[in-house]
Design an enzyme around this catalytic site. Structure first.
Site, short mmCIF file in Angstrom:
data_model
loop_
_atom_site.label_atom_id
_atom_site.label_comp_id
_atom_site.label_asym_id
_atom_site.label_seq_id
_atom_site.Cartn_x
_atom_site.Cartn_y
_atom_site.Cartn_z
NE ARG A 596 -3.81 -0.03 0.41
CZ ARG A 596 -5.01 -0.01 -0.20
NH1 ARG A 596 -5.49 -1.08 -0.82
NH2 ARG A 596 -5.73 1.08 -0.19
CB VAL A 597 1.29 4.10 -2.08
CG1 VAL A 597 2.25 3.21 -2.85
CG2 VAL A 597 -0.02 4.26 -2.83
CG ASP A 598 -3.75 3.64 0.96
OD1 ASP A 598 -3.15 2.69 1.49
OD2 ASP A 598 -4.84 3.52 0.37
CG ASP A 599 -1.72 7.00 6.00
OD1 ASP A 599 -0.53 6.62 5.96
OD2 ASP A 599 -2.05 8.18 5.94
CB VAL A 600 -4.68 0.80 3.88
CG1 VAL A 600 -5.27 -0.57 4.12
CG2 VAL A 600 -5.79 1.81 3.57
#
Ligand code: 6R9
Length: 727
Positions: A596-600
């Protein structure tokens, strides 16, 4: 398992009439109202007047289901993708066609299913560009179908009613059961009739909160049969999480269970469900009816004796109640774009999103990917270890296998109970041909030692699959070399709740695998890699993984919040669907998912938003601020690391840690509880007050030499303090 059918020819009992039909719920507005089906002269609609199931038993209706569709008097195109893909060349040719003319490609694939009314020639349209208007995706416009009919009635009608549909393996070895397609259809119809008697109809949302018993897929199918929209909530979620989901989709009916055992742990689902219903009530949402499956060897009596809470007037026991309802129930033919289900999933911000999937595209795509990913043939015993509370259970335990007339194994327990040999014993016991599981499960079994494999042969296996997170080459080799004795291809499937079905995966025996790579896109899937400025990268590269066009099971909306759908998935880079993952493309065009590149955070293949965990911790009165990051974990893939800043004057201690940890368990569920709580003197913030999460991730992962530029922090010294206070 008692699943007796009505004697042939007996009349269904009259259904209760519904004087208290509810006002149409919001979901209804998503679907066009069902027009009366056009019926060209000379092509009678076989299923128009009598209950479909009753007809399914009548020999005069054993004609091919799809021949009944209006419009089918003209020459039918040859259905596409009926045979497995044999080579890369064959794939290349078909893939090129799927991209050049998606509408005709998927139209030809969809010919394999029953459509009560066929789709229009120009059935497909979409807009992925927020700057050009609302995001929309449409497949099989004009078509009417029903996924439950395609998954069950179609097989019963063609003489396969006595074939096993599901095999059940309970938590304890020796507790097992099985249901044929006819038995499942009976039970689905009874439940569908019960739901109708509660006033549930097309577009109404029904919540399902159950352990892995056969009644869970049955509940999903029963909703689909009457055009209701199911929202399955994973049995590991807390009362709070269940309440939030029921409120969001305004579910008035809950299908649940007294509870069950997972390994040696008792799960009191009904107690949790009751708490959730109370929470809903306190916030003004009423759950009117609760149907409780007695998951106990002594049935209802056993569940009652075990103290299952029961509210008279609202609750009913599943088994005796459904016995009173007829095992025949009309199918609701719905437009292809009619909502099929909601499934809540974590994003990088805010509360979980109700990902919405619709009927026709999801059906065609889930079935086709199941068939080709696993070289699945009718009658094959297929075991997907995922829970139906996650998308993998929806697409590859319930719908996909049943649409292909496979035999789906439903396992209530865990792979390490009573010993780490359990999975292999189940494979031998049921002669499982395709085994689909998560890397985290493989890693944990691998750690238990190879000796647990030795008492089983696993000779029945033909294809192995993984899903949920990147598989490390070590686990890949263990799966391939030891579990599959080097005979079975390993299919590493990359996809998401939002995609509904596999997106990037190796088709077995069609091209060489590379351990750790999901390889190539499925038909109709067009991945693109962008750099962070939104420039498309060509050839070998690494960047953000996007999709240029829709595939049939693209999510259609976020329930109740189309704007969030547009912003979240299409806002970051107009013209593309943003997956939230990074990927690398190698010289052979193979894709390697980098995470993931997001906050997941991806814990044991379960998506958890950092924001959700943070707010559960911050709800503690002694917490000033919390920030959560993922770090590499040997078994779970990622672990949860929480940085917690306490309020002035509060002295850190273990009791506080326990309370905050418990807060997360009760707000989200045990699977989201932090592995590490770090008492932080402060958080690294930019001058604009934004937490620099990149720095927290590095500290959590012990990579303090790779912090990068921290000069833009308001107080750069906080980084050193954090490293010093790490235990
Ligand atoms: C099906 C499912 C989706 C996220 C996805 C990605 C990760 C899933 C993967 C994988 C690498 C694979 N993911 N499969 N990463 N290789 N084969 O898991 O759906 O729960 O929505 O999670 O899981 O990060 O974006 P969901």
């Amino acid at each position: 398992m008692k699943c007796s059918a009505l004697p042939a020819g007996s009349r269904p009992q009259a259904l209760a009439t519904h004087t208290s039909m509810q006002a149409p719920l919001l979901l209804r507005s998503l679907a066009p109202s069902v027009p009366k089906l056009a019926q060209p002269a000379g092509t009678p609609l076989v299923h128009s007047s009598l209950p479909c199931y009753r007809k399914s038993r009548s020999c005069s209706h054993l004609a091919s289901a799809s021949s009944t569709a209006p419009g089918s008097t003209t020459m039918k195109p040859q259905p596409l993708l009926t045979n497995f893909i044999q080579s890369k060349e064959e794939y290349d040719a078909l893939y090129a066609r799927s991209i050049a003319d998606p509408a005709s490609f998927w139209g030809d694939v969809a010919e394999q299913f029953h459509w009560e009314k066929k789709w229009d020639p120009d059935h497909h349209s979409f807009n992925f560009d927020v700057t050009k208007g609302p995001i929309n995706v449409e497949w099989f416009k004009g078509g009417f179908t029903n996924i439950c009919y395609n998954a069950l009635d179609r097989h019963v009608m063609t003489g396969h009613g006595n074939q096993h549909c599901m095999l059940f393996e309970g938590n304890e070895p020796g507790s097992d059961g099985a249901m044929t397609y006819t038995q499942v259809l009976d039970e689905v119809c009874r439940l569908a009739n019960w739901m109708k008697a509660q006033g549930i109809g097309k577009g109404d949302c029904v919540a399902i909160y159950m352990p892995m018993v056969m009644q869970l897929p049955i509940a999903m199918l029963a909703c689909a049969r009457i055009g209701a929209v199911h929202s399955v909530v994973f049995g590991g979620f807390s009362a709070d999480a269940l309440a939030g989901r029921m409120e969001d989709c305004k579910a008035r009916v809950l299908l649940t269970c007294n509870g069950g055992m997972r390994a040696t742990k008792k799960i009191e689902l009904k107690q949790i469900a009751d708490q959730a219903i109370e929470m809903c009530a306190s916030r003004g949402h009423t759950v009117d009816s609760v149907l409780v499956f007695a998951n106990h060897k002594d049935g209802v009596a056993g569940a009652e004796a075990a103290g299952t809470p029961f509210t008279q007037g609202r609750d009913a026991w599943w088994q005796p109640t459904l016995a009173e309802f007829p095992a025949l129930c009309d199918v609701a033919w719905v437009p292809a774009e009619h909502p099929l289900f909601l499934l809540y999933t974590s994003g990088s911000t805010g509360k979980p999103k109700g990902v919405l999937h619709t009927t026709g595209g999801y059906m065609v795509y889930a079935a086709t990917t199941t068939k080709h990913a696993f070289q699945l043939q009718p009658g094959d015993v297929f075991w997907c270890t995922a829970d139906c509370g996650w998308i993998t259970g929806h697409s590859y335990l319930a719908y996909g296998p049943l649409l292909n007339r496979a035999v789906s194994v439903v396992f209530e327990g865990v792979p390490t109970h009573p010993t780490p040999a359990r999975s292999w014993e189940i494979i031998d016991k049921y002669q499982v041909k395709q085994f689909y599981t998560a890397p985290t499960a493989l890693r944990s079994l691998m750690r238990s030692g190879d000796e647990w494999l030795s008492s089983t042969s696993r000779q029945s296996l033909q294809v192995l699959g993984t899903v949920g997170e990147p598989i490390n080459p070590e686990a890949w080799h263990w799966f391939h070399d030891l579990v599959g004795n080097g005979r079975c291809p390993v299919v590493d499937t990359w996809w998401q709740t939002e995609t509904g079905g596999h997106m990037i995966l190796p088709l077995p025996r069609a091209w060489p695998a590379k351990p750790g790579s999901a390889t190539l896109p499925f038909f109709g899937v067009e991945p693109v890699i962008l750099d962070d400025k939104g420039v498309e990268l060509q050839g070998e590269c690494e960047g953000l993984l996007m999709m240029r066009r829709p595939w049939p099971s693209t999510l259609r909306s976020v329930y109740g919040d189309h704007k969030r759908y547009e912003e979240n998935y299409f806002g970051p880079y107009p013209g593309y669907y943003f997956t939230g993952d990074g990927a690398r493309r190698d010289k052979d065009g193979y894709y390697w998912i980098t995470g993931r590149v997001d906050d997941v955070i991806n814990v044991s293949g379960h998506r958890i938003g950092t924001a959700e965990v943070e707010s559960a911790i911050a709800a503690h009165h002694d917490c000033a601020e919390a920030a959560v990051a993922g770090y590499e974990h040997p078994v779970k893939g990622q672990g949860i690391y929480a940085f917690v800043v306490l309020k002035e004057g509060v002295v850190p201690n273990d009791q506080l840690k326990k309370e905050m940890w418990t807060n997360v368990r009760t707000t989200i569920g045990a699977f989201a509880a932090p592995d590490v709580i770090h008492w932080a003197p402060g958080l690294p913030k930019t001058r604009s007050g934004k937490i620099m999460r990149r720095v927290l991730r590095k500290i959590a992962g012990g990579q303090e030499n790779e912090l990068g530029d921290t000069s833009t922090l308001a107080d750069p010294s906080i980084v050193r303090q954090l490293i010093e206070t790490r235990n």
